[in-house]
Design an enzyme around this catalytic site. Sequence first.
Site, short mmCIF file in Angstrom:
data_model
loop_
_atom_site.label_atom_id
_atom_site.label_comp_id
_atom_site.label_asym_id
_atom_site.label_seq_id
_atom_site.Cartn_x
_atom_site.Cartn_y
_atom_site.Cartn_z
N GLU A 180 34.08 36.18 56.89
CA GLU A 180 34.10 37.43 56.21
C GLU A 180 34.24 38.83 57.19
OE1 GLU A 180 31.72 38.01 52.87
OE2 GLU A 180 32.44 35.86 52.31
N HIS A 256 25.35 39.64 55.57
CA HIS A 256 26.52 39.72 56.67
C HIS A 256 25.38 40.02 57.63
CE1 HIS A 256 29.84 40.93 53.76
NE2 HIS A 256 29.84 39.36 54.25
N CYS A 373 29.74 48.80 56.05
CA CYS A 373 30.60 48.22 55.28
C CYS A 373 31.74 48.63 54.74
CB CYS A 373 29.67 47.61 53.98
SG CYS A 373 28.12 46.88 54.33
O1 SUG Z 1 30.53 40.87 49.54
N1 SUG Z 1 29.29 43.50 47.29
C1 SUG Z 1 29.83 42.92 48.65
C2 SUG Z 1 29.13 43.88 49.68
C3 SUG Z 1 29.88 43.89 51.00
C4 SUG Z 1 28.99 44.70 51.97
N2 SUG Z 1 30.00 44.55 53.49
C5 SUG Z 1 29.15 44.22 54.41
N3 SUG Z 1 27.84 43.93 54.59
N4 SUG Z 1 29.94 44.37 55.23
C6 SUG Z 1 29.82 41.53 48.90
O2 SUG Z 1 28.49 41.18 48.87
C7 SUG Z 1 29.55 43.44 44.96
C8 SUG Z 1 30.47 43.36 43.83
C9 SUG Z 1 29.92 43.29 42.57
O3 SUG Z 1 28.78 42.77 42.23
O4 SUG Z 1 30.46 43.72 41.33
C10 SUG Z 1 29.99 43.00 46.07
O5 SUG Z 1 30.95 42.49 46.34
#
Ligand code: SUG
Length: 449
Positions: A180, A256, A373
Amino acid sequence: MNETNDKDAVEINFDGLIGPTHNFAGLAAGNLASQSHRAQESHPRFAALQGLAKMRVLMGLGVPQAVLPPQPRPSLTLLRRLGFVGTDATVIGDAFRQAPHLLAVAMSGSSMWTANAATVCPSADSPDGRVHFTPANLITSAHRANETHVTAAVLKAIFADETHFSHHDPLPTSSDLGDEGAANHSRFCDAPGDPGGQLFVYGADGRAFADATSRRYTSRQTRLASESVARLHGLRSDRVVFALQHPDAIDAGVFHNDVIAVGHRLTLLCHELAFADRTDVHDQLRRMTDDRIRIVEVATSQLSLANSVSTYLFNSQLVTSADRSTILVAPTACQRHEVTRSLIEQWISEGVLDAVEFVDVNESMANGGGPACLRLRIVLTEPERRAMASGVLLDDDRLASLTDWVNRHYRETLTPADLGDPNLLRENHDALDELTQRLGLGSLYEFQR
Ligand code: SUG
């Protein structure tokens, strides 16, 4: 950690421009915010303006800022691969009626969280003196895995010059090799142009027999993946630390590492449950940095895992401003919460930080994406900056032009029912067509060729 120093090297934050189809589909496993906002109405225009306002704050601090463009949505390539046929409108209509989940996957704006776009290592750390990129395979979920090939193309278009930039393929698609990207990667150094030391954090080994313990949420990053990225980038073995995430953290919604720790220069802010073996990880980080790292740990008795996740304190950006101050760019949720507010005040009084800036990125937060993020950190020397496609670097005029672009192209709201509207496709393509011209990226996407 200070052999050579390219004094002109700078760390640039590449923020994902929040796209026109930002919506709440509840697609993300182990991500509590995404789950709890499922099917709510989203506000794409407001979301994108919040993202731009955050960039304005960073620019005001004198921190170099750039953007990565959103991806074409809905992803017709994906829907056709999944068996939907006919005209574009038929594909969208059939997916909406027969498989609304898959349409939501194809419609996701998740490429905005560029901390998951790739792992990037600066030239100061690589044996061939080039910047190394490995796009994250994001295999845990279909909507995120669908970003990878376009992300790779975007990075190659911006960093095209092979004398300066080396692009690796995403790791193979396997749960043994879940990757990731930078959200599980931190780099420590005196100044960005110095050789640094890197921390890779994973939640599972990657060999199925070694990961047999059953927990509430599965980990998204494996050790085998992290080691592969470090190997591909040619990192020296005495300049890397691989650390296992605390399983309780993953189960509390820390999907993460950047939800529970943030590192910058020679500072690491983290929760005591960030790592499974905190003493060993701290020792290794001290050795890697010749004892120069300052580790600032928050105990569970001060801030619970649940409140770490709900405030996103550790998903703040830690940056060095033009006047060399250390600034925490924290979500407004940390300003409202008494404990996080006083922790930040304490860090300022102890000299860990010089100041804090609170930013409101609540539309992104509602999907589990805080300030950190939304950005991918890339350290570039002066020749590397000259070699990249510079249209993505922001100044006041470009920021104003992007604000104008958002205001003209974005819808105010999106509901789950709106995702079936075939007009979204044309609106999205028109917006991206204009954007790629404005950013000087030409015909970047398949639909433009
Ligand atoms: O991968 N949310 C992302 C958020 C990513 C956050 N990034 C970091 N922590 N670096 C995920 O969980 C939600 C999309 C939705 O529910 O429609 C989503 O993919």
